[in-house]
Write an enzyme that holds these catalytic residues in place. Structure first.
Site, PDB file in Angstrom:
ATOM      1  N   HIS A 174      23.640  29.734   4.608  1.00  8.18           N
ATOM      2  CA  HIS A 174      22.950  30.162   3.456  1.00  8.18           C
ATOM      3  C   HIS A 174      21.892  29.167   3.049  1.00  8.18           C
ATOM      4  CE1 HIS A 174      22.893  32.489  -0.344  1.00  8.18           C
ATOM      5  NE2 HIS A 174      22.446  31.476  -0.748  1.00  8.18           N
ATOM      6  N   GLU A 175      22.260  27.943   2.763  1.00  4.35           N
ATOM      7  CA  GLU A 175      21.531  27.016   2.602  1.00  4.35           C
ATOM      8  C   GLU A 175      20.099  26.689   3.425  1.00  4.35           C
ATOM      9  OE1 GLU A 175      21.458  26.607  -0.639  1.00  4.35           O
ATOM     10  OE2 GLU A 175      23.482  27.370  -0.888  1.00  4.35           O
ATOM     11  N   HIS A 218      17.343  28.952   2.891  1.00  2.00           N
ATOM     12  CA  HIS A 218      16.407  28.480   1.841  1.00  2.00           C
ATOM     13  C   HIS A 218      15.443  27.244   2.289  1.00  2.00           C
ATOM     14  CE1 HIS A 218      18.605  30.982  -1.179  1.00  2.00           C
ATOM     15  NE2 HIS A 218      19.475  30.122  -1.357  1.00  2.00           N
TER      16      HIS A 218
END
Length: 183
Positions: free
Chosen positions: A81-82, A85
């Site tokens: 997920h990170e 980003h």
């Protein structure tokens, strides 16, 4: 009783994920191709005061909150997920996470592409009440919208839950179409 992983356990799992997870390898390769060098030191394992499993910081890379992670699967999911980003920022260094629309788009992409909204995850969270296929209809869309709005609501510029939901709704279609670096 505290069921969270220790700092040492998360550190070990980060190394394991870097060596075995194809999704993480693909994201890191795509970042290198876009001109952002990332390695093991890009992942910081720390104790966090917030109730999130991790975050992305332009200055620090991917931050993993060992005191909020309960399983090795949580570590992998948070890393993916990170990293999404981080990839978004890498391919657009002018990206401004304080801008609600840009923030929402990255959160929509991360919720969609990271596995955060897979049926098994939603079942574990209690958002799938039955194993009937009828309960699955629209489940991923609801999950992506919900999870993106929760993250955007933490942005003080985005008007809390109501403002976050509106900006996510406005960006949803456009940002769901962007699956980079995956085909």
């Amino acid at each position: 009783m505290d069921w969270n992983l220790t700092k040492e356990a998360v550190e070990g799992q980060v190394t394991n994920v870097l060596n075995t997870c194809r999704t993480v390898k693909k994201l890191m390769e795509a970042m290198r191709e876009a001109g952002c060098e990332v390695g093991r030191d890009y992942f910081k394992v720390v104790k966090c005061d917030t109730q999130t499993g991790g975050g992305f910081s332009i200055q620090h890379g991917v931050v993993l909150c060992y005191n909020q992670l309960q399983t090795n699967a949580d570590v992998q999911s948070t890393m993916v997920h990170e990293l999404l980003h981080a990839y978004d920022y890498c391919r657009n260094p002018n990206m401004d996470f304080a801008d609600c629309k840009q923030h929402a788009c990255s959160e929509i992409r991360a919720a969609n592409l990271s596995g955060d909204c897979d049926m098994a995850q939603e079942f574990l969270r209690g958002h799938v009440q039955t194993l009937s296929p009828f309960s699955w209809a629209g489940m991923k869309e609801r999950c992506v919208r919900r999870r993106a709005a929760l993250s955007v609501a933490m942005n003080p510029r985005c008007g809390g839950r109501e403002g976050a939901a509106k900006v996510v709704d406005g960006m949803y279609e456009k940002c769901m179409e962007d699956c980079a670096p995956f085909t």
